[in-house]
Design a protein around this motif. Sequence first.
Motif, PDB file in Angstrom:
ATOM      1  N   ALA A  53      14.676  21.123  21.295  1.00  0.00           N
ATOM      2  CA  ALA A  53      14.193  20.776  22.633  1.00  0.00           C
ATOM      3  C   ALA A  53      14.366  21.961  23.589  1.00  0.00           C
ATOM      4  CB  ALA A  53      14.938  19.553  23.163  1.00  0.00           C
ATOM      5  N   LYS A  54      15.499  22.656  23.470  1.00  0.00           N
ATOM      6  CA  LYS A  54      15.725  23.807  24.350  1.00  0.00           C
ATOM      7  C   LYS A  54      14.717  24.923  24.065  1.00  0.00           C
ATOM      8  CE  LYS A  54      19.966  25.017  25.510  1.00  0.00           C
ATOM      9  NZ  LYS A  54      21.413  25.377  25.373  1.00  0.00           N
ATOM     10  N   ALA A  55      14.380  25.097  22.786  1.00  0.00           N
ATOM     11  CA  ALA A  55      13.380  26.114  22.440  1.00  0.00           C
ATOM     12  C   ALA A  55      12.014  25.711  23.003  1.00  0.00           C
ATOM     13  CB  ALA A  55      13.308  26.292  20.924  1.00  0.00           C
ATOM     14  N   THR A  56      11.673  24.415  22.906  1.00  0.00           N
ATOM     15  CA  THR A  56      10.366  23.982  23.426  1.00  0.00           C
ATOM     16  C   THR A  56      10.367  23.919  24.954  1.00  0.00           C
ATOM     17  OG1 THR A  56      11.011  21.706  22.884  1.00  0.00           O
ATOM     18  CG2 THR A  56       9.499  22.795  21.373  1.00  0.00           C
ATOM     19  N   ASP A  57      11.525  23.780  25.584  1.00  0.00           N
ATOM     20  CA  ASP A  57      11.599  23.939  27.053  1.00  0.00           C
ATOM     21  C   ASP A  57      11.013  25.294  27.443  1.00  0.00           C
ATOM     22  OD1 ASP A  57      13.012  21.560  27.323  1.00  0.00           O
ATOM     23  OD2 ASP A  57      14.973  22.527  27.575  1.00  0.00           O
ATOM     24  N   ALA A  62       9.634  25.510  31.136  1.00  0.00           N
ATOM     25  CA  ALA A  62      10.618  24.760  31.929  1.00  0.00           C
ATOM     26  C   ALA A  62      11.924  25.548  31.944  1.00  0.00           C
ATOM     27  CB  ALA A  62      10.826  23.375  31.322  1.00  0.00           C
ATOM     28  N   SER A  63      12.061  26.429  32.914  1.00  0.00           N
ATOM     29  CA  SER A  63      13.252  27.292  32.905  1.00  0.00           C
ATOM     30  C   SER A  63      14.497  26.554  33.387  1.00  0.00           C
ATOM     31  CB  SER A  63      13.010  28.542  33.746  1.00  0.00           C
ATOM     32  OG  SER A  63      12.549  28.165  35.018  1.00  0.00           O
ATOM     33  N   THR A  64      14.348  25.591  34.274  1.00  0.00           N
ATOM     34  CA  THR A  64      15.486  24.800  34.745  1.00  0.00           C
ATOM     35  C   THR A  64      15.126  23.325  34.679  1.00  0.00           C
ATOM     36  OG1 THR A  64      15.986  26.565  36.308  1.00  0.00           O
ATOM     37  CG2 THR A  64      17.139  24.480  36.628  1.00  0.00           C
ATOM     38  N   LEU A  65      15.945  22.540  34.013  1.00  0.00           N
ATOM     39  CA  LEU A  65      15.692  21.103  33.906  1.00  0.00           C
ATOM     40  C   LEU A  65      16.114  20.402  35.190  1.00  0.00           C
ATOM     41  CD1 LEU A  65      16.936  20.190  30.313  1.00  0.00           C
ATOM     42  CD2 LEU A  65      14.699  21.063  31.032  1.00  0.00           C
ATOM     43  N   THR A  66      15.641  19.172  35.384  1.00  0.00           N
ATOM     44  CA  THR A  66      16.159  18.380  36.501  1.00  0.00           C
ATOM     45  C   THR A  66      17.615  18.021  36.191  1.00  0.00           C
ATOM     46  OG1 THR A  66      15.627  16.231  35.560  1.00  0.00           O
ATOM     47  CG2 THR A  66      13.877  17.342  36.804  1.00  0.00           C
ATOM     48  N   PRO A  67      18.438  17.777  37.236  1.00  0.00           N
ATOM     49  CA  PRO A  67      19.840  17.402  36.982  1.00  0.00           C
ATOM     50  C   PRO A  67      19.946  16.175  36.064  1.00  0.00           C
ATOM     51  CG  PRO A  67      19.525  17.903  39.299  1.00  0.00           C
ATOM     52  CD  PRO A  67      18.156  17.921  38.677  1.00  0.00           C
ATOM     53  N   THR A  68      19.050  15.202  36.256  1.00  0.00           N
ATOM     54  CA  THR A  68      19.098  14.001  35.424  1.00  0.00           C
ATOM     55  C   THR A  68      18.861  14.349  33.954  1.00  0.00           C
ATOM     56  OG1 THR A  68      18.380  12.560  37.205  1.00  0.00           O
ATOM     57  CG2 THR A  68      17.983  11.768  34.970  1.00  0.00           C
ATOM     58  N   ALA A  69      17.833  15.149  33.693  1.00  0.00           N
ATOM     59  CA  ALA A  69      17.505  15.492  32.307  1.00  0.00           C
ATOM     60  C   ALA A  69      18.643  16.267  31.661  1.00  0.00           C
ATOM     61  CB  ALA A  69      16.219  16.308  32.266  1.00  0.00           C
ATOM     62  N   GLU A  70      19.180  17.249  32.375  1.00  0.00           N
ATOM     63  CA  GLU A  70      20.237  18.055  31.766  1.00  0.00           C
ATOM     64  C   GLU A  70      21.479  17.208  31.478  1.00  0.00           C
ATOM     65  OE1 GLU A  70      21.151  22.017  32.952  1.00  0.00           O
ATOM     66  OE2 GLU A  70      23.208  21.803  32.236  1.00  0.00           O
ATOM     67  N   LYS A 337      15.535   9.275  38.218  1.00  0.00           N
ATOM     68  CA  LYS A 337      14.202   9.029  37.633  1.00  0.00           C
ATOM     69  C   LYS A 337      13.379  10.310  37.480  1.00  0.00           C
ATOM     70  CE  LYS A 337      14.804   4.620  37.404  1.00  0.00           C
ATOM     71  NZ  LYS A 337      15.714   4.430  36.280  1.00  0.00           N
ATOM     72  N   ASP A 338      13.944  11.424  37.923  1.00  0.00           N
ATOM     73  CA  ASP A 338      13.209  12.687  37.837  1.00  0.00           C
ATOM     74  C   ASP A 338      13.551  13.325  36.490  1.00  0.00           C
ATOM     75  OD1 ASP A 338      11.657  14.772  38.537  1.00  0.00           O
ATOM     76  OD2 ASP A 338      13.004  15.587  40.082  1.00  0.00           O
ATOM     77  N   LEU A 339      12.661  13.140  35.513  1.00  0.00           N
ATOM     78  CA  LEU A 339      13.072  13.393  34.141  1.00  0.00           C
ATOM     79  C   LEU A 339      12.584  14.706  33.536  1.00  0.00           C
ATOM     80  CD1 LEU A 339      12.666   9.818  32.601  1.00  0.00           C
ATOM     81  CD2 LEU A 339      14.655  10.816  33.751  1.00  0.00           C
ATOM     82  N   ARG A 340      11.476  15.259  34.057  1.00  0.00           N
ATOM     83  CA  ARG A 340      10.994  16.449  33.357  1.00  0.00           C
ATOM     84  C   ARG A 340      10.235  17.408  34.262  1.00  0.00           C
ATOM     85  NH1 ARG A 340       5.723  15.837  31.181  1.00  0.00           N
ATOM     86  NH2 ARG A 340       6.302  17.392  29.651  1.00  0.00           N
ATOM     87  N   VAL A 341      10.204  18.663  33.810  1.00  0.00           N
ATOM     88  CA  VAL A 341       9.466  19.699  34.526  1.00  0.00           C
ATOM     89  C   VAL A 341       8.628  20.488  33.509  1.00  0.00           C
ATOM     90  CG1 VAL A 341      11.140  20.030  36.375  1.00  0.00           C
ATOM     91  CG2 VAL A 341      11.435  21.288  34.257  1.00  0.00           C
ATOM     92  N   THR A 342       7.579  21.122  33.974  1.00  0.00           N
ATOM     93  CA  THR A 342       6.809  22.020  33.112  1.00  0.00           C
ATOM     94  C   THR A 342       6.448  23.252  33.914  1.00  0.00           C
ATOM     95  OG1 THR A 342       4.758  20.907  33.739  1.00  0.00           O
ATOM     96  CG2 THR A 342       5.764  20.233  31.656  1.00  0.00           C
ATOM     97  N   GLY A 343       6.003  24.265  33.204  1.00  0.00           N
ATOM     98  CA  GLY A 343       5.584  25.495  33.865  1.00  0.00           C
ATOM     99  C   GLY A 343       4.452  26.109  33.070  1.00  0.00           C
ATOM    100  N   GLU A 344       4.455  27.400  32.990  1.00  0.00           N
ATOM    101  CA  GLU A 344       3.377  28.085  32.278  1.00  0.00           C
ATOM    102  C   GLU A 344       3.708  28.197  30.797  1.00  0.00           C
ATOM    103  OE1 GLU A 344       1.140  32.306  32.741  1.00  0.00           O
ATOM    104  OE2 GLU A 344       2.162  31.470  34.499  1.00  0.00           O
TER     105      GLU A 344
END
Length: 463
Positions: A53-57, A62-70, A337-344
């Motif tokens: 999961a960290k590799a696919t982040d 997704a360089s920084t996860l939300t506090p909830t996700a981490e 409830k803030d579970l995920r982030v994405t980027g480029e």
Amino acid sequence: MARSLCCRAKTGISGRRVCTLQSSVVLRNSFRADPIGSYLCGICPVSHHLAAAKATDMIVGASTLTPTAEKIRRLMHYGQTLQSHALHFFHLCSPDLLFGFDDEVRHRNIVGVIEDSPEIAKQGVLLRKYGQEIIRVTSGKRIHGTGAIPGGVNKSLSKEEVHYLQDDVAQMIGWAQGAVELIKKVFFEQYDYHMAFARIETSMMSQIRADGAFELYHGGLRARDHVGKTIFDHIDYRNYNDYIRESVKDWSYMKFPFITSLGEENGWYRVGPLARVNNCDFITTPLAEAERKEFMAIGNGLPVQSTMGYHWARLIELLHCTEAVAELLCDNDIVGKDLRVTGELQNSGTGVIEAPRGTLFHHYEIDDQGIVEKASLIVSTTNNNQAMNESIRRVANQYLDGHRLSEALLNQVEIAIRAYDPCLSCATHAIGKMPMELNLQDENGELIDRLEKKVTGQILRTL
Ligand code: NI
């Protein structure tokens, strides 16, 4: 030189299709994230799941996860470490420690512990179950769950789930404290033996938090030599290829990693509980930190090199996990409830985690279609490969008369290997139970004795 793992060999279906499945996770942000990673191993699935999961982040930017996700991932990882350490100590080691090595094979197992020390056996079963319940609540299943997705997690915890886990956590901390007391009692009862048995002087590597704290989920890489001198520190693990290489030997299915700057001959090292407790500057939870100080005191200012110290360090980690779980369950982010982030989207990703048995590396490269073209892993047990072999060499020096193998020697070899808690299922891809075979060769390579330990525990001289 990194290990290239063939998807086809592990799953029995075409590598291309497996990789497409993985890539669909990356590109469509599917909730069925990382379906392959956790199936690498049935013993440490969460560790592979989270490293993947960290590799696919990284791949989804997704360089920084939300506090909830981490925090949910951390909780899941504490659950894995807790259940793995409890299994190892109570089910595999406590019979040796409680009954001694002269006890009958028939009795020297978990069934014997249940007969003679039912309270300890019960604690072991329930500590492990508690870890599994954390995994189930955070990942959906006790084994091969899918809670982590690229860029986050696919569910948070409900208040009911938090309360369910909170109900038992104080009891788990108490039992973990009891386990540390038990291992200390056993260790000090035969102090000289435990300090000397299978002892080797080695470098050690682990992840470390930016402030030097003990860290299991995410941090830079720290390696120190046998007297504690820094080899490298706070290394960004995405650059691990610059610091770690692997060699191959024709007599082993496992590779032999080494620290590049020290070379193949001298660069091998140890990972896992002994390395982590030695390498960190402090542990963030109070009970485990007090135990760490007591543990480090036996080194008199130098790293603790006792191989049997792995058992002690492992239980300090068990205690830390229970304390850390209690802290996280009081953290409101866990029910966020803030579970995920994405980027480029990126073309490669590296995920490194401190699995129960040590540092675990996952590295993937994808093409422009999102197809994984290369997957390289260095699994925890592989990092300890040379060290396990050196510990066996030490045992042979201590106990082998040079002419004939003995049951006692075979037991001692087993004890030395068991201290490392190897996960041979993901390090060698072996299937099923493994018998043990001990061969004695003379200086010309001529076989002069052989002992075999069957999976039933029966020992046969087969030469
Ligand atoms: Ni494994």
